[in-house]
Design an enzyme around this catalytic site. Structure first.
Site, mmCIF file in Angstrom:
data_model
loop_
_atom_site.group_PDB
_atom_site.id
_atom_site.type_symbol
_atom_site.label_atom_id
_atom_site.label_comp_id
_atom_site.label_asym_id
_atom_site.label_seq_id
_atom_site.Cartn_x
_atom_site.Cartn_y
_atom_site.Cartn_z
ATOM 1 N N MET A 1 0.816 -1.211 0.000
ATOM 2 C CA MET A 1 0.000 0.000 0.000
ATOM 3 C C MET A 1 0.849 1.260 0.000
ATOM 4 O O MET A 1 0.377 2.350 -0.274
ATOM 5 C CB MET A 1 -0.927 0.002 1.223
ATOM 6 C CG MET A 1 -1.856 1.213 1.313
ATOM 7 S SD MET A 1 -2.968 1.344 -0.101
ATOM 8 C CE MET A 1 -3.827 2.861 0.271
ATOM 9 N N CYS A 2 2.127 1.166 0.292
ATOM 10 C CA CYS A 2 2.992 2.354 0.357
ATOM 11 C C CYS A 2 2.964 3.109 -0.965
ATOM 12 O O CYS A 2 2.624 2.579 -2.018
ATOM 13 C CB CYS A 2 4.418 1.942 0.670
ATOM 14 S SG CYS A 2 4.601 1.076 2.237
#
Length: 311
Positions: free
Chosen positions: A1-2
Site C-alpha cells: 500500500m505504500c
C-alpha cells in the site's frame, strides 16, 4: 500500500524538494507512518554530503538523559572524522537527533563510514557528492518542514510514504534506502520480496552490510553491488526481474540517472508522465497532478518492466 514517487529534470535544476513534497503529500493516504526523500543537488567537486541520525525520533521522549547521550555521540563522530583526516566544511542539525555535514576527504571513505557506525545509536543515512537522504516520522509536510526541504534545488529525486506492515514505525525502517558505502545510490520500493533472506545472505557473504530487516534495503544493496562491478543501471534493473522474487515496483536513483523496474506481473501500480524536459512517476496520478495541474497525459507502463532516464 505504500506510495512511491520520483522525478528527473533533463539538463537543468529545479525546486525538486518542493516538487517531491507536493507529490508525496498527495500520496499521504497510502502511508501515514513515515516519509522519506532522496534528493540530488549539484554539490561541490571533491566534497561529500553526509546525513546521519544519532537517535530515533521516539528516543526524544525518554527524558533529559538522552540529550547528554546525543552530545557524546556527536563528539565521537566528529572525533572519528578528524582521525580520518576529514575536514568539516559545514554542519547543520535540522533536528535534535539528525546531522548534516559537508566534508572534504581524500582517504578511504568506506573505512571512515564503518568507523562512524561503530558508535552505538549512530547510523549514516547517506553519503555522496549529490545525494541527500532525509526520512522521518510523519507526512511530507511534517518532514519537509523539519528539514527545510521546500526549497531544495536539484536535478532529480525519489520519495516514499510508508505504511508499516512488517517492521517498526521508526526512522530505521523508513524509505528511501542508501547502499552503504556507495555514493549516491538510493532506492524506494512498493511490494514484497519473497526471497529476501536468501538474497540478503548472498550479499552479506560478499561483504555488504544491512542496517534494517526491511526487504527494500536489499534492492539498494543489490543495485550498488552490480554497479560497483561494472554492470549498468539498466542491466541491473533487468537482472533483478529474474533474480528477485516477489511482487514489486521500485525506483533507483544515482548521481545522474533515475530508473524503474516492475516484476513481470506488474501488480504494483506506477503511472508515468514524460515531456521533453521532465519525467515524473508515482503510484497514483494524483501525485503527478500535484506538480503539473495543467492538462497532461499520463500512462501506465504495464508493458515496460524497466526504464532508465538521464539527468
Amino acid at each position: 500500500m505504500c506510495g512511491i514517487a520520483g522525478l528527473i529534470h533533463k539538463g537543468k535544476s529545479s525546486n525538486v524538494g518542493g516538487e517531491m513534497t507536493a507529490m508525496l503529500q498527495a500520496l499521504k493516504h497510502r502511508g501515514p507512518d513515515s516519509t522519506g526523500y532522496a534528493v540530488y543537488g549539484e554539490g561541490s567537486e571533491g566534497d561529500y554530503i553526509m546525513r546521519l541520525k544519532v537517535a530515533e525520533a521516539e528516543d526524544m521522549n525518554s527524558g533529559s538523559r538522552i540529550h547528554g547521550i546525543i552530545e557524546d555521540r556527536v563528539a565521537t563522530v566528529e572525533g572519528i572524522l578528524a582521525e580520518h583526516g576529514a575536514q568539516v566544511k559545514a554542519k547543520l542539525a535540522p533536528t535534535e537527533y539528525s546531522l548534516r555535514y559537508v566534508i572534504s576527504h581524500d582517504g578511504d571513505t568506506a573505512k571512515m563510514a564503518n568507523h562512524i557506525e561503530e558508535t552505538e545509536g549512530v547510523e549514516i543515512l547517506s553519503m555522496g557528492n549529490g545525494l541527500e537522504l532525509i526520512k522521518d516520522l510523519g507526512d511530507a509536510s511534517d518532514v519537509a518542514g523539519l528539514y527545510g526541504l521546500d526549497d531544495f534545488t536539484g536535478t532529480h529525486g525519489i520519495g516514499h510514504t510508508r505504511m508499516a506492515t512488517e517492521s517498526d514505525v521508526d526512522i530505521r525502517s523508513a524509505h528511501p534506502y542508501w547502499a552503504f558505502p556507495y555514493n549516491d545510490i538510493s532506492v524506494v520500493h512498493n511490494g514484497q520480496i519473497t526471497n529476501y533472506w536468501i538474497m540478503r545472505r548472498e550479499m552479506e557473504r560478499k561483504g555488504h552490510r544491512f542496517m534494517s530487516n526491511c526487504d527494500s534495503e536489499l534492492l539498494a544493496v543489490y543495485t550498488a553491488h552490480n554497479l560497483a562491478n561494472g554492470v549498468s543501471l539498466e542491466e541491473s534493473l533487468r537482472r533483478s526481474i529474474s533474480e528477485i522474487d516477489g511482487v514489486f515496483t521500485y525506483l533507483v536513483a544515482t548521481k545522474d540517472q533515475l530508473g524503474m523496474a516492475k516484476d513481470t506481473m506488474a501488480a504494483k501500480p506506477l503511472v508515468l508522465y514524460e515531456s521533453d524536459d521532465l519525467i515524473a512517476m508515482a503510484s497514483e496520478e494524483v501525485a503527478i497532478r500535484a506538480i503539473l495541474p495543467e492538462e497532461i497525459d499520463t500512462y501506465d507502463p504495464y508493458d515496460e518492466e524497466v526504464r532508465v532516464w538521464q539527468a
